[in-house]
Design a protein around this motif. Structure first.
Motif, PDB file in Angstrom:
ATOM      1  N   ARG A  90       0.691  -1.355  -0.074  1.00 41.02           N
ATOM      2  CA  ARG A  90       0.165   0.125   0.010  1.00 41.02           C
ATOM      3  C   ARG A  90       0.716   0.875   0.345  1.00 41.02           C
ATOM      4  O   ARG A  90       1.827   1.544   0.741  1.00 41.02           O
ATOM      5  N   PHE A  91       0.251   1.998  -1.345  1.00 41.45           N
ATOM      6  CA  PHE A  91       1.215   3.435  -0.730  1.00 41.45           C
ATOM      7  C   PHE A  91      -0.141   4.958  -0.551  1.00 41.45           C
ATOM      8  O   PHE A  91      -1.171   4.483  -1.247  1.00 41.45           O
ATOM      9  N   SER A  92       0.087   5.074   0.466  1.00 41.53           N
ATOM     10  CA  SER A  92      -1.060   6.355   0.586  1.00 41.53           C
ATOM     11  C   SER A  92      -0.379   8.033   1.061  1.00 41.53           C
ATOM     12  O   SER A  92       0.865   7.507   1.015  1.00 41.53           O
ATOM     13  N   GLU A  93      -1.075   8.893   0.983  1.00 49.00           N
ATOM     14  CA  GLU A  93      -0.711   9.933   0.782  1.00 49.00           C
ATOM     15  C   GLU A  93      -1.594  10.992   1.867  1.00 49.00           C
ATOM     16  O   GLU A  93      -2.712  10.878   1.574  1.00 49.00           O
ATOM     17  N   TYR A  94      -1.222  11.621   3.034  1.00 43.23           N
ATOM     18  CA  TYR A  94      -2.185  12.436   3.732  1.00 43.23           C
ATOM     19  C   TYR A  94      -1.957  13.544   3.291  1.00 43.23           C
ATOM     20  O   TYR A  94      -0.334  14.108   4.065  1.00 43.23           O
ATOM     21  N   ASP A  95      -2.454  14.777   3.538  1.00 40.94           N
ATOM     22  CA  ASP A  95      -2.648  15.960   3.101  1.00 40.94           C
ATOM     23  C   ASP A  95      -3.903  16.602   3.985  1.00 40.94           C
ATOM     24  O   ASP A  95      -4.697  16.549   4.110  1.00 40.94           O
ATOM     25  N   GLU A  96      -2.772  17.347   5.229  1.00 38.41           N
ATOM     26  CA  GLU A  96      -3.592  18.096   5.896  1.00 38.41           C
ATOM     27  C   GLU A  96      -3.591  19.610   5.332  1.00 38.41           C
ATOM     28  O   GLU A  96      -2.607  20.568   5.102  1.00 38.41           O
ATOM     29  N   ASP A  97      -5.153  20.291   5.397  1.00 37.98           N
ATOM     30  CA  ASP A  97      -5.091  21.475   4.709  1.00 37.98           C
ATOM     31  C   ASP A  97      -4.784  22.853   5.656  1.00 37.98           C
ATOM     32  O   ASP A  97      -4.249  22.590   7.108  1.00 37.98           O
ATOM     33  N   ALA A  98      -4.327  23.315   4.949  1.00 35.16           N
ATOM     34  CA  ALA A  98      -3.800  24.854   5.649  1.00 35.16           C
ATOM     35  C   ALA A  98      -4.829  25.351   6.505  1.00 35.16           C
ATOM     36  O   ALA A  98      -5.840  25.509   5.927  1.00 35.16           O
ATOM     37  N   LEU A  99      -4.132  25.517   7.938  1.00 36.40           N
ATOM     38  CA  LEU A  99      -5.298  26.512   8.516  1.00 36.40           C
ATOM     39  C   LEU A  99      -5.338  28.370   8.553  1.00 36.40           C
ATOM     40  O   LEU A  99      -4.204  28.555   7.744  1.00 36.40           O
TER      41      LEU A  99
END
Length: 393
Positions: free
Chosen positions: A39-48
């Protein structure tokens, strides 16, 4: 927030193998002696957004995971290896300061976080694939500033033709050695220990449905504070401070139903958790596994989460009154979250390819009780992943 241990989750899901083969448990019915998955995953949090000091960009995590599950000694034993590597970058909420009107202003660390995590777990199961089995587990993970080692044992055994009992426990030892300790007056070394125990029951209601229930208790002791978080305590900015002991308890109920006539299955989960810090949480999750023919499967999932705040949570204390514990970590505040995900899979012989995406949104208004202190650093995020599974006779 208390999640089920990996061992409890495995025991609860094992009862699904008692159902006829459906898209929901097709992998369980595979007769291959060895399974491998990547499995390959990318997790990105939105800018605050809003009142922010510092770089508003937040975490980005790239993750790779390789699992190998094989049978030994003619199938008498099962061996499972799980290796994970993650690369993390971005900025993180540091502390909250009041403005002139005592409104919270989130201060971030700046986009200077660069770290990676490597983890390996090993599970050895006696009598795999049967309702009476014992699994021994060991795991180790390492980051630049954090190391964790754990061992566990779990047992699953039938009580009668329709009921299966699971129980077990685990113990972990973590070592924390924060970076830039001298520069920011952080601790240089600390440890914490966590003991966990659980029990579960699974009932086969009929040939198409299973009901599962479990309880889990965790006892954490040692350094439970986040060494990177600060707190505005009147005119001072101090390191946050949490209790050195935490007792967590959770109850879980899961329902699985197969719809063989339409090649589908329904998964419903509910979890309630409470701890000695005052946090309580509710989680509801629903997934639909739909076979589309020609080896295709579609899995949409909806999940809702709600928690109350820890007793010592506050964005800041403008007029402190001798509080012993204090933290502005948003993960300890009152909030709710809603996430939606979609996963599509395609089987070709012994191969299965998968693609998926998830969108996560959190807000105080999504909690059961959205009142109380402000929580300015709540997360919105996107996660995408791709996977490949292979079975070998």
């Amino acid at each position: 927030m208390l999640r089920p241990s990996a061992s409890l989750a495995a025991l609860l899901s094992a009862a699904a193998a008692l159902l006829p083969a459906t898209p929901a448990n097709a992998a369980d019915s595979d007769e291959a002696n060895t399974h491998a998955s990547y499995r390959f995953s990318e997790y990105d949090e939105d800018a605050l957004h809003g009142s922010v000091v510092g770089d508003p960009r937040r975490y980005r995590v790239l993750s790779q995971q390789l699992d190998v599950d094989t049978k030994l000694d003619g199938g008498a034993w099962g061996l499972k290896l799980d290796a994970t590597h993650e690369v993390m970058s971005g900025s993180s909420p540091w502390f909250v300061a009041p403005d002139a009107q005592l409104r919270p202003v989130q201060v971030l660390s700046g986009a200077t976080i660069r770290d990676h995590r490597s983890a390996l777990s090993v599970a050895l199961t006696q009598n795999p694939g049967t309702s009476a089995n014992t699994t021994y587990t060991a795991s180790y993970s390492s980051e630049r500033d954090y190391r964790a080692a754990a061992i566990g044992v779990e047992r699953s055994q039938p009580l009668d033709a329709a009921t299966t009992l699971g129980y077990g426990g685990s113990f972990s030892h973590d070592v924390i050695e924060p970076t830039d300790a001298a520069l920011y007056n952080r601790i240089t070394h600390a440890t914490k220990n966590t003991a966990s125990t659980f029990a579960s029951l699974a009932w086969v209601l009929d040939r198409d449905s299973v009901l599962q229930a479990g309880v889990q208790v965790n006892l954490g002791h040692g350094y439970l504070t986040d060494p990177y978080k600060l707190f505005t305590y009147g005119a001072d900015i101090l390191a946050e401070r949490r209790p050195d002991r935490r007792v967590e308890a959770a109850g879980l109920v899961r329902y699985r139903r197969s719809y063989a006539q339409i090649d589908a299955a329904l998964h419903l989960d509910y979890r309630y958790a409470q701890d000695s810090w005052g946090l309580t949480s509710h989680t509801i999750e629903a997934s639909w596994y739909q076979g589309l023919g020609h080896g295709w499967r579609l899995v949409p999932t909806l999940r809702w989460y709600s928690q109350s705040a820890a007793r010592f949570y506050a964005p800041f204390l403008a007029a402190p009154a001798g509080q012993r514990y204090y933290s502005s970590d948003y993960r300890l505040g009152t909030y709710g979250a809603f996430s939606t995900s979609i996963n599509i899979r395609k089987a070709i012989g012994r191969w299965e390819f998968s693609l998926g995406a998830e969108r996560y949104h959190s807000a105080k208004g999504l909690a059961l009780d959205g009142g109380g202190a402000a929580v300015p650093a709540l997360v919105d995020s996107t996660r995408v992943w791709a996977g490949l599974d292979f079975g070998i006779d």
